[in-house]
Design a protein around this motif. Structure first.
Motif, PDB file in Angstrom:
ATOM      1  N   VAL A 128      37.728 -32.325 -36.965  1.00  0.00           N
ATOM      2  CA  VAL A 128      36.634 -32.215 -35.990  1.00  0.00           C
ATOM      3  C   VAL A 128      37.191 -32.034 -34.579  1.00  0.00           C
ATOM      4  CG1 VAL A 128      34.759 -33.514 -34.887  1.00  0.00           C
ATOM      5  CG2 VAL A 128      34.910 -33.414 -37.375  1.00  0.00           C
ATOM      6  N   VAL A 129      38.168 -32.839 -34.211  1.00  0.00           N
ATOM      7  CA  VAL A 129      38.739 -32.754 -32.861  1.00  0.00           C
ATOM      8  C   VAL A 129      39.471 -31.420 -32.667  1.00  0.00           C
ATOM      9  CG1 VAL A 129      40.438 -33.779 -31.285  1.00  0.00           C
ATOM     10  CG2 VAL A 129      38.833 -35.242 -32.535  1.00  0.00           C
ATOM     11  N   ILE A 130      40.207 -30.978 -33.661  1.00  0.00           N
ATOM     12  CA  ILE A 130      40.886 -29.679 -33.573  1.00  0.00           C
ATOM     13  C   ILE A 130      39.853 -28.555 -33.446  1.00  0.00           C
ATOM     14  CG2 ILE A 130      42.269 -28.002 -34.879  1.00  0.00           C
ATOM     15  CD1 ILE A 130      43.885 -30.441 -35.931  1.00  0.00           C
ATOM     16  N   SER A 131      38.734 -28.673 -34.142  1.00  0.00           N
ATOM     17  CA  SER A 131      37.665 -27.672 -34.042  1.00  0.00           C
ATOM     18  C   SER A 131      37.065 -27.646 -32.644  1.00  0.00           C
ATOM     19  CB  SER A 131      36.565 -27.956 -35.071  1.00  0.00           C
ATOM     20  OG  SER A 131      37.072 -27.835 -36.370  1.00  0.00           O
ATOM     21  N   HIS A 132      36.901 -28.823 -32.043  1.00  0.00           N
ATOM     22  CA  HIS A 132      36.407 -28.883 -30.665  1.00  0.00           C
ATOM     23  C   HIS A 132      37.409 -28.198 -29.714  1.00  0.00           C
ATOM     24  CE1 HIS A 132      33.528 -31.746 -32.256  1.00  0.00           C
ATOM     25  NE2 HIS A 132      32.881 -31.710 -31.097  1.00  0.00           N
ATOM     26  N   LEU A 133      38.673 -28.454 -29.929  1.00  0.00           N
ATOM     27  CA  LEU A 133      39.706 -27.823 -29.112  1.00  0.00           C
ATOM     28  C   LEU A 133      39.691 -26.302 -29.307  1.00  0.00           C
ATOM     29  CD1 LEU A 133      42.142 -28.044 -27.208  1.00  0.00           C
ATOM     30  CD2 LEU A 133      43.568 -28.416 -29.234  1.00  0.00           C
ATOM     31  N   ALA A 134      39.557 -25.875 -30.549  1.00  0.00           N
ATOM     32  CA  ALA A 134      39.500 -24.440 -30.831  1.00  0.00           C
ATOM     33  C   ALA A 134      38.322 -23.796 -30.138  1.00  0.00           C
ATOM     34  CB  ALA A 134      39.426 -24.201 -32.348  1.00  0.00           C
ATOM     35  N   MET A 135      37.176 -24.460 -30.174  1.00  0.00           N
ATOM     36  CA  MET A 135      35.979 -23.916 -29.531  1.00  0.00           C
ATOM     37  C   MET A 135      36.212 -23.800 -28.018  1.00  0.00           C
ATOM     38  SD  MET A 135      33.338 -22.792 -30.909  1.00  0.00           S
ATOM     39  CE  MET A 135      31.612 -22.483 -30.829  1.00  0.00           C
TER      40      MET A 135
END
Length: 139
Positions: A128-135
């Protein structure tokens, strides 16, 4: 931990993974992908408050846990209303991490269940946190 919990947990990651990919591939306007992403993130964050609400009720505890159970929903809603862009993604990410840490030290379960649950939550929260960073990087 029954396999259904793991399957549902990993299935819950699908929007966190797919929405940044949709934005990256320019399949949908970034603004719409971003809005759908943060809305889903806020909903899932609110879900973690429900876990503590139930745990406090189940163990007949009216202490900080009952009050903390309300925080994910409040933080998620206030973030959606007042924040935007990278700050919104950062606050949501930090809230997921904070709930993971709070879960680890607060939930009342057998030791083996705590280990299994915390391990699952660690993997899910990391994605989830990596996805937020990717976004944030796609913007």
């Amino acid at each position: 931990m029954p396999i259904q919990f793991k399957i549902l947990g990993y299935a819950g990651l699908i929007p966190f993974i797919v929405l940044p990919l949709i934005a990256l591939a320019d399949i949908n306007n970034y603004f719409y992908s971003f809005q759908h992403f943060v809305q889903y993130s806020a909903i899932i964050l609110s879900f973690f408050g429900g876990i503590h609400w139930y745990d406090a009720l189940q163990h007949n505890r009216v202490n900080h846990q009952l009050y903390v159970a309300m925080l994910p929903s409040i933080v998620a809603w206030l973030s959606l209303v007042f924040l935007d862009g990278g700050l919104l993604l950062g606050v949501l990410s930090c809230a997921f991490i904070a709930m993971l840490m709070y879960d680890k030290y607060t939930l009342v379960m057998e030791k083996q269940k705590v280990i299994e649950y915390t391990t699952l939550r660690l993997v899910l929260t990391t994605v989830v946190v990596i996805s937020h960073l990717a976004m944030a990087l796609i913007a």
